[in-house]
Design an enzyme around this catalytic site. Structure first.
Site, PDB file in Angstrom:
ATOM      1  N   ASP A 200       0.832  -1.208   0.000  1.00  0.00           N
ATOM      2  CA  ASP A 200       0.000   0.000   0.000  1.00  0.00           C
ATOM      3  C   ASP A 200       0.867   1.260   0.000  1.00  0.00           C
ATOM      4  O   ASP A 200       1.848   1.350   0.749  1.00  0.00           O
ATOM      5  CB  ASP A 200      -0.863  -0.022   1.275  1.00  0.00           C
ATOM      6  CG  ASP A 200      -1.965   1.006   1.270  1.00  0.00           C
ATOM      7  OD1 ASP A 200      -2.838   0.930   0.389  1.00  0.00           O
ATOM      8  OD2 ASP A 200      -1.962   1.895   2.156  1.00  0.00           O
ATOM      9  N   GLU A 253      13.964 -15.458  -0.198  1.00  0.00           N
ATOM     10  CA  GLU A 253      14.109 -16.680   0.603  1.00  0.00           C
ATOM     11  C   GLU A 253      12.883 -17.577   0.449  1.00  0.00           C
ATOM     12  O   GLU A 253      12.927 -18.769   0.730  1.00  0.00           O
ATOM     13  CB  GLU A 253      14.250 -16.327   2.091  1.00  0.00           C
ATOM     14  CG  GLU A 253      15.571 -15.686   2.450  1.00  0.00           C
ATOM     15  CD  GLU A 253      15.563 -15.259   3.914  1.00  0.00           C
ATOM     16  OE1 GLU A 253      14.936 -15.953   4.755  1.00  0.00           O
ATOM     17  OE2 GLU A 253      16.171 -14.216   4.205  1.00  0.00           O
TER      18      GLU A 253
HETATM   19  C1  NOJ Z   1      -4.441   3.008  -0.848  1.00  0.00           C
HETATM   20  C2  NOJ Z   1      -5.599   2.080  -0.639  1.00  0.00           C
HETATM   21  O1  NOJ Z   1      -5.869   1.422  -1.828  1.00  0.00           O
HETATM   22  C3  NOJ Z   1      -6.732   2.934  -0.139  1.00  0.00           C
HETATM   23  O2  NOJ Z   1      -7.942   2.229  -0.115  1.00  0.00           O
HETATM   24  C4  NOJ Z   1      -6.378   3.466   1.210  1.00  0.00           C
HETATM   25  O3  NOJ Z   1      -7.398   4.340   1.659  1.00  0.00           O
HETATM   26  C5  NOJ Z   1      -5.060   4.240   1.160  1.00  0.00           C
HETATM   27  N1  NOJ Z   1      -4.054   3.543   0.429  1.00  0.00           N
HETATM   28  C6  NOJ Z   1      -4.525   4.491   2.543  1.00  0.00           C
HETATM   29  O4  NOJ Z   1      -4.065   3.294   3.103  1.00  0.00           O
END
Ligand code: NOJ
Length: 535
Positions: A200, A253
């Protein structure tokens, strides 16, 4: 043989909305019960959005414990069962990892709140004194991606940074303890049998430590909107890559993969994430954001291949996810491309039939492109956006933080329809955390199963041909003319017509078409052609 992830089709499951065995929120046993369905689609892997322990302020992207399952979704044993069943079906499991921030309920943040300014606990986050005589102004002018200031003040007067919601404090990746913790979290899940991670906000972990002002708006998925804006002090810093070089060693790994969610629109900059010692994949958000015209699509495809070829990486095509308006609705708007952040009932409504026609054409285009591809749950059903959600039902923090200026992402997260004549279209016996729109049951899986022309069967057929002709691993040759895309992909030929009709070329036979075709390929239509005689 290339690593499987270079050409895989990966299906994104949004646990909250997939299938609930009880209650109004989807759960892990619900997903496990649907793994046969997922395998029958013909995908290689599934990616699960977060199911970790979380107060759910940002639908689970606010993680309180990275090593546990939220009771809303089940237990760690449920996750083990999911992985085991997926393995039996030949499906790999990819999970989301959220390293940019934690929940404000994470023990680290609670400890930081209860500790002195300058303490070790505060050093794991970005705590700073404010500006102004009494420190009453935030340390920088940065805006949260979700709207409003990116800093919140705590009772002792310091401020902490959150690029997203105030409940999502940003971690300080300068701190070795943060780095060690995440390598240990990776190992925790790799040891449980996952095959990789979707990372993310992968481009956001490092911040310019001088914290310079930068008063510009950041957009999710398509990155910063202002081409004039100076480089952002929080996005895509060169130093972020060191983190992933370290992660790569851990993943190797286990022969595991990782995919970057990086809203970096410059193809060259984005390709840096997929250098050999970093990520296997990086979502191609330029493709998702590209307007539906021959010239835009062709330019995006060409430059994506060129940039990634320089680092010997394939490209990861994507048209939808849980952060953008669903494809058939985006494609039915007067202006195609990334689309708005949510659609209100009082906004101009998408042209449903046009959107559906283009969406099928776009899917067929994507699924023939060599490289890997992502499908967001419900994409295989042609689900539209919920464009008339009542405000009181909305849950996305962007709606609240922009005071309704942006409708937010709830409309693409509506629980899935499985069975047309059951309550909540078979999503759950007991309710649906977001209301399903009228007519939702018409899209239900059981209806589509029996219709040879349904979106579902169209997707399955496309995936079966993709596998048969190994399209993900072929070379592509561009022979496009004006207004029409014309590609050779291995033994197949693909023609995409946008606003021009075109004749099926002599010597070629239609294998699969996104809309009915006789000897003319109509507008907004993709065809896959073969030179093989009819069997
Ligand atoms: C990207 C994610 O896809 C989204 O849904 C989220 O709100 C933000 N990152 C923050 O984590």
């Amino acid at each position: 043989m290339d690593h499987w992830s270079r050409s895989a089709v990966i299906y994104q499951v949004y646990p909250r909305s997939y299938k609930a065995t009880s209650g109004s929120v989807g759960d892990l046993p619900g997903i496990t019960a649907k793994l046969d369905y997922i395998a029958q689609l013909g995908v290689d892997a599934l990616w699960l959005s977060p199911f970790y322990r979380s107060p759910q302020k940002d639908a689970g992207y606010d993680v309180a414990d990275f090593r546990d399952v939220d009771p809303l979704f089940g237990t760690l044993e449920d996750m083990d069962a999911l992985i085991a069943r997926a393995d039996k079906l030949g499906l790999k499991v990819i999970i989301d990892i959220v390293p940019n921030h934690t929940s404000d309920q994470h023990v680290w943040f609670q400890e930081a709140l209860n500790s002195e300014p300058g303490s070790r606990a505060r050093e794991r986050y970005w705590f700073r004194d404010g500006r102004g005589d009494g420190g009453e102004l935030p340390p920088t002018d940065w805006e949260s991606v979700f709207g409003g200031p990116a800093w919140t003040r705590v009772p002792d007067g310091q401020w902490y940074l959150h690029l997203f919601d105030a409940s999502q404090p940003d971690l300080n990746w300068e701190n070795p303890e943060v780095r060690e913790e995440f390598e240990s979290i990776l190992r925790f899940w790799l040891d449980r049998g996952v095959s990789g991670f979707r990372v993310d906000v992968a481009h956001g972990l490092m911040k310019d430590p001088d914290l310079p002002d930068w008063h510009h708006k950041s957009w999710m998925v398509s990155g910063q909107d202002e081409t004039e804006a100076p480089p952002a002090p929080m996005w895509d810093l060169d130093t972020v890559h060191d983190i992933y070089r370290d992660w790569r060693k851990v993943l190797d790994e286990y022969d595991a993969m990782m995919c970057a969610e990086a809203w970096v629109m410059d193809d060259e900059r984005r390709s840096l994430y997929v250098r050999a010692d970093e990520f296997d994949q990086c979502f191609n958000f330029s493709f998702l954001s590209s307007p539906w015209t021959a010239s835009d699509m062709q330019a995006t495809i060409r430059s994506s291949y060129e940039a990634n070829a320089r680092v010997s990486a394939t490209t990861s095509w994507v048209l939808s996810n849980h952060d953008v308006v669903r494809l058939p609705s985006r494609m039915g708007l007067a202006k195609t491309g990334k689309g708005p952040n949510g659609i209100y009932a009082h906004d101009p409504q998408p042209d449903h039939d046009l959107g559906l026609r283009r969406s099928r054409a776009a899917h067929l285009l994507m699924l023939a492109l060599p490289g890997s591809a992502y499908l967001y749950n419900g994409e295989e059903l042609g689900l539209p956006e919920h464009t008339t959600l009542p405000d009181k039902a909305r849950q996305d923090p962007t709606f609240y933080r922009t005071k309704g200026g942006e409708g937010g992402r709830d409309g693409c997260r509506i629980p899935l329809p499985w069975v047309s004549d059951k309550p909540y279209a078979g999503f759950s016996p007991d309710g649906s955390w977001l209301p399903q729109p009228d007519g939702w049951a018409d899209f239900a899986v059981d209806r589509q199963e029996n219709d040879p022309n349904s979106y579902l069967n169209f997707t399955r057929t496309a995936l079966a041909y993709r596998a048969k002709y190994d399209l993900g691993r072929q070379e592509i040759r561009d022979e496009s003319g004006d207004g029409v895309l014309d590609y050779r992909v291995g033994p197949l030929r693909m023609i995409v017509s946008f606003d021009e009709e075109t004749v099926v070329p002599e010597g070629w036979r239609v294998l699969l078409a996104s809309s009915p075709v006789d000897d003319v390929i109509g507008t907004d239509t993709t065809v896959w052609l073969t030179a093989e005689p009819q069997a």
